[in-house]
Design a protein around this motif. Structure first.
Motif, PDB file in Angstrom:
ATOM      1  N   LEU A 108       0.836  -1.197   0.000  1.00 29.51           N
ATOM      2  CA  LEU A 108       0.000   0.000   0.000  1.00 29.51           C
ATOM      3  C   LEU A 108       0.876   1.255   0.000  1.00 29.51           C
ATOM      4  O   LEU A 108       0.611   2.212  -0.735  1.00 29.51           O
ATOM      5  CB  LEU A 108      -0.902  -0.025   1.236  1.00 29.51           C
ATOM      6  N   ASP A 109       1.915   1.236   0.820  1.00 27.23           N
ATOM      7  CA  ASP A 109       2.849   2.362   0.840  1.00 27.23           C
ATOM      8  C   ASP A 109       3.507   2.540  -0.522  1.00 27.23           C
ATOM      9  O   ASP A 109       3.703   3.656  -0.998  1.00 27.23           O
ATOM     10  CB  ASP A 109       3.937   2.142   1.899  1.00 27.23           C
ATOM     11  N   LEU A 110       3.831   1.412  -1.130  1.00 25.32           N
ATOM     12  CA  LEU A 110       4.462   1.448  -2.446  1.00 25.32           C
ATOM     13  C   LEU A 110       3.509   2.066  -3.479  1.00 25.32           C
ATOM     14  O   LEU A 110       3.872   2.986  -4.211  1.00 25.32           O
ATOM     15  CB  LEU A 110       4.836   0.027  -2.848  1.00 25.32           C
ATOM     16  N   LEU A 111       2.275   1.566  -3.495  1.00 26.30           N
ATOM     17  CA  LEU A 111       1.274   2.075  -4.446  1.00 26.30           C
ATOM     18  C   LEU A 111       1.056   3.559  -4.239  1.00 26.30           C
ATOM     19  O   LEU A 111       0.867   4.315  -5.183  1.00 26.30           O
ATOM     20  CB  LEU A 111      -0.055   1.338  -4.261  1.00 26.30           C
ATOM     21  N   TRP A 112       1.068   3.967  -2.970  1.00 21.36           N
ATOM     22  CA  TRP A 112       0.818   5.366  -2.629  1.00 21.36           C
ATOM     23  C   TRP A 112       1.862   6.267  -3.266  1.00 21.36           C
ATOM     24  O   TRP A 112       1.584   7.393  -3.638  1.00 21.36           O
ATOM     25  CB  TRP A 112       0.846   5.500  -1.114  1.00 21.36           C
ATOM     26  N   GLY A 113       3.086   5.764  -3.408  1.00 17.61           N
ATOM     27  CA  GLY A 113       4.152   6.621  -3.920  1.00 17.61           C
ATOM     28  C   GLY A 113       4.317   6.582  -5.429  1.00 17.61           C
ATOM     29  O   GLY A 113       5.065   7.374  -5.988  1.00 17.61           O
ATOM     30  N   ILE A 114       3.629   5.657  -6.099  1.00 21.62           N
ATOM     31  CA  ILE A 114       3.825   5.524  -7.541  1.00 21.62           C
ATOM     32  C   ILE A 114       3.253   6.733  -8.269  1.00 21.62           C
ATOM     33  O   ILE A 114       2.120   7.137  -8.005  1.00 21.62           O
ATOM     34  CB  ILE A 114       3.183   4.220  -8.041  1.00 21.62           C
ATOM     35  N   LEU A 148      -7.017   4.750  -4.700  1.00 19.72           N
ATOM     36  CA  LEU A 148      -7.114   3.640  -3.750  1.00 19.72           C
ATOM     37  C   LEU A 148      -6.093   3.730  -2.601  1.00 19.72           C
ATOM     38  O   LEU A 148      -6.480   3.689  -1.432  1.00 19.72           O
ATOM     39  CB  LEU A 148      -6.985   2.306  -4.500  1.00 19.72           C
ATOM     40  N   ARG A 153      -4.994   4.393   3.041  1.00 22.26           N
ATOM     41  CA  ARG A 153      -4.095   4.835   4.104  1.00 22.26           C
ATOM     42  C   ARG A 153      -4.790   5.792   5.054  1.00 22.26           C
ATOM     43  O   ARG A 153      -4.666   5.687   6.273  1.00 22.26           O
ATOM     44  CB  ARG A 153      -2.863   5.513   3.500  1.00 22.26           C
TER      45      ARG A 153
ATOM     46  N   VAL B  26      -4.658  -5.313  -3.151  1.00 21.45           N
ATOM     47  CA  VAL B  26      -3.485  -4.450  -3.020  1.00 21.45           C
ATOM     48  C   VAL B  26      -2.212  -5.131  -3.538  1.00 21.45           C
ATOM     49  O   VAL B  26      -1.556  -4.611  -4.443  1.00 21.45           O
ATOM     50  CB  VAL B  26      -3.326  -3.959  -1.568  1.00 21.45           C
ATOM     51  N   VAL B 293      11.193   5.162  -7.834  1.00 16.59           N
ATOM     52  CA  VAL B 293      10.308   5.729  -6.819  1.00 16.59           C
ATOM     53  C   VAL B 293      10.044   4.715  -5.709  1.00 16.59           C
ATOM     54  O   VAL B 293      10.032   5.059  -4.525  1.00 16.59           O
ATOM     55  CB  VAL B 293       8.991   6.188  -7.480  1.00 16.59           C
ATOM     56  N   ASN B 297      10.813   5.455  -1.831  1.00 21.72           N
ATOM     57  CA  ASN B 297       9.702   5.413  -0.889  1.00 21.72           C
ATOM     58  C   ASN B 297       9.958   4.415   0.219  1.00 21.72           C
ATOM     59  O   ASN B 297       9.680   4.668   1.381  1.00 21.72           O
ATOM     60  CB  ASN B 297       8.428   5.025  -1.623  1.00 21.72           C
ATOM     61  N   GLN B 301      10.051   5.307   4.100  1.00 30.60           N
ATOM     62  CA  GLN B 301       9.142   4.688   5.072  1.00 30.60           C
ATOM     63  C   GLN B 301       9.924   4.107   6.237  1.00 30.60           C
ATOM     64  O   GLN B 301       9.525   4.218   7.393  1.00 30.60           O
ATOM     65  CB  GLN B 301       8.324   3.567   4.418  1.00 30.60           C
TER      66      GLN B 301
END
Lengths: 283, 313
Positions: A108-114, A148, A153, B26, B293, B297, B301
């Protein structure tokens, strides 16, 4: 003496830094507001482009306003369908303490940064496989990807603030997990969840990079899922790209419309957030 | 009794199953994204080695030459300029907001900063065209030309238009600053009050406390804020596309035009299906962005987590 000088010097520096950022951002809003207001009129927001619009003819950007709303509203609704279960799952009541939750959080963190442009390119690839051309549906797919992770988040943060004792009281009364979620947790978290949804909506409606490949552009109002649809950010972008000053002026007006929509949503969601703290049970 | 419990049990089970099932979206989306982009960039990797693609400088899709170096350099240059401008200013601003501003100023400014983080990229781009580009072209570039010509990277060529790395960097710096301030202030707020009070009670001034205690305690979080900002800046498309000039060249100074990777993807989606391997090249560009990226990231994190853990002790 040296200590004093350093103290005063850095305090001034910090204040100046803060003022320069806030000042520059205020300048941005003023520049867009002033330039936009000059070209803004009723025709701009109530009509679709007529013939020769891009050669400084008549009409407005109603196609882009309605298109943006259609794109962002649909994408937000689809994103809720995934984000809410994911946020619930990440609570300790469900999978929050499992290994899989660690995986979901990381991704989720990864997707958030893309970057949205990558989602746009990926959405375009998906559309090729599915045999779709640039359309409302394609734009919705790409925007859902963008929204999403933001929504999930934000929702997880809200759900995390729900006191453990509140859930335990519900469990002690014999409620199932789902009943506890449905009647206690979601109720208590509702204003925060709405804020999360509006946050994602605001990001979605202003996003140009994701819809560039996928939604296309048209002078018509959105009619079907399978036809191209206009959007405000792209309206700003395309109108700025024309060589005619009159059309560029309309880009300023379109930007102002977009800015007002985003700021209104943002302020609304903040007021709702305040509501949350007002009705907190265990405060 | 059974009949009254049973539907509730069914409901409970199906809700749990749905929640678990949808959570798979996800990781599936992430893996699908990586696989999809990789598959689509395979054709170009079959004809050229990755090293060649990343280090060649000629970009002529019609002739089948795809050198990504100008775009990679463009992305790095714009991002670095943005970070050099925004990181110090944002950290100082966050420090002021966290430790010096009165509670009234903070309750006023903090929501404002968050509000500004939501302004769409095209609006920043428009501001760039209306204000930043003319400022660079008319004032900053001539000034550098007459006073800074001996400094490498700061000496503009004749007749700089203003559509430049510097303009892109300035717009991005402004765009990313609400975000960096917000994350950095959170990191600073996470420091327990007692730690600062201990320093103040030993006779340190408030700046000394900030310098020796707060900045040190929050360091991983502050670095995390900057790295997160960095990776956001790296992936930003529309705002930078509108002001950076989009010329595929290796820039010689920050007053030259550049052509970042994101702008390359956005500008060429229209014709990419008509030239062989072009679409594959653009998908490779997307994949590159994704990998870089993702790396930054992940690093950020970890840093932000480190500061949270430390504060939780």
């Amino acid at each position: 003496m040296r200590r004093r000088l350093e103290e005063v010097g850095f305090r001034t520096l910090m204040l100046m830094a803060l003022l320069s950022v806030v000042g520059a951002l205020m300048l941005l809003i003023m520049v867009v507001a002033i330039n936009g207001a000059r070209a803004l009129n009723w025709e701009m927001v109530s009509q679709v482009p007529t013939g020769g619009y891009y050669l400084a003819g008549g009409g407005g950007v109603l196609n882009a306003i309605t298109g943006s709303l259609a794109l962002a509203v649909t994408a937000t609704v689809v994103a809720i369908l995934f984000a809410l279960p994911v946020a619930l799952f990440l609570q300790s009541d469900y999978g929050g303490r499992t290994r899989f939750a660690v995986v979901v959080r990381t991704y989720l963190d990864l997707l958030w940064g893309i970057p949205p442009i990558v989602y746009g390119a990926f959405g375009f690839t998906l559309m090729l496989y599915m045999g779709l051309r640039a359309s409302l549906l394609g734009g919705v797919i790409a925007l859902t990807f963008v929204e999403l992770p933001i929504m999930a988040r934000a929702m997880e943060e809200v759900l995390r603030t729900i006191p453990r004792a509140l859930k335990e009281a519900s469990y002690a009364l014999g409620a199932t997990r789902w009943e506890t979620m449905r009647w206690v947790v979601l109720r208590q978290a509702m204003p925060g969840l709405v804020t999360a949804v509006l946050l994602a909506f605001g990001q979605g409606i202003g996003n140009a990079a994701a819809v560039l490949f996928t939604a296309g552009y048209t002078d018509n109002l959105p009619r079907s899922l399978f036809e191209p649809v206009a959007s405000l950010p792209l309206a700003v972008f395309f109108q700025l790209g024309t060589p005619f000053p009159e059309v560029q002026e309309r880009a300023y007006a379109s930007a102002l419309i977009l800015l007002v929509i985003v700021l209104v949503i943002s302020i609304k969601s903040r007021l709702l957030g305040r509501l949350l703290s007002k009705h907190n049970v265990l405060d | 009794m059974i009949s009254r419990i049973f539907p509730r049990l069914m409901q409970e089970r199906s809700a749990t199953a749905t929640i678990w099932l949808l959570s798979f979206a996800v990781p599936l989306l992430t893996v699908g994204l990586a696989i999809g982009l990789t598959l689509r960039s395979l054709p170009i990797l079959r004809d050229n080695s990755l090293i060649d693609l990343l280090t060649r400088t000629t970009w002529r899709p019609m002739a089948g030459e795809f050198g990504f170096l100008p775009f990679i350099v463009g992305t790095i240059a714009v991002t670095l300029v943005a970070m050099v401008i925004s990181a110090p200013i944002c950290l100082l601003a966050a420090l002021h907001l966290a430790e010096y501003a009165g509670s009234q100023t903070r309750t006023l400014l903090r929501p404002l900063v968050d509000l500004l983080a939501g302004i769409p990229a095209v609006v920043y781009g428009l501001f760039g065209i209306l204000v930043v580009v003319p400022a660079v072209g008319r004032y900053i570039a001539p000034f550098a030309e007459s006073h800074l010509y001996f400094v490498p990277w700061l000496s503009p060529q004749q007749h700089a238009t203003g559509y430049s790395i510097l303009a892109g960097g300035m717009v991005l710096a402004l765009m990313v600053s609400p975000f960096i301030i917000s994350v950095a202030e959170d990191a600073l707020q996470a420091i327990p009050v007692g730690v600062r009070e201990a320093s103040l009670s030993l006779g340190a001034t408030s700046w000394e406390t900030s310098k020796y205690v707060s900045l040190r305690a929050a360091l991983p979080g502050l670095v995390g804020a900057v790295v997160l900002g960095f990776s956001r800046t790296l992936g930003e498309t529309m705002a930078v596309l509108m002001v950076v000039g989009n010329v595929a060249q290796i820039p010689e100074s920050i007053f030259d035009s550049a052509y970042p990777l994101t702008a390359l993807i956005a500008n060429n989606y229209g014709e990419m299906m008509s030239i062989p391997l072009f679409d594959s090249a653009l998908m490779l560009a997307s994949l590159l962005l994704l990998v870089v990226v993702a790396f930054f990231n992940f690093a950020a994190q970890m840093l932000v987590l480190a500061v949270r853990k430390r504060a939780g002790e």
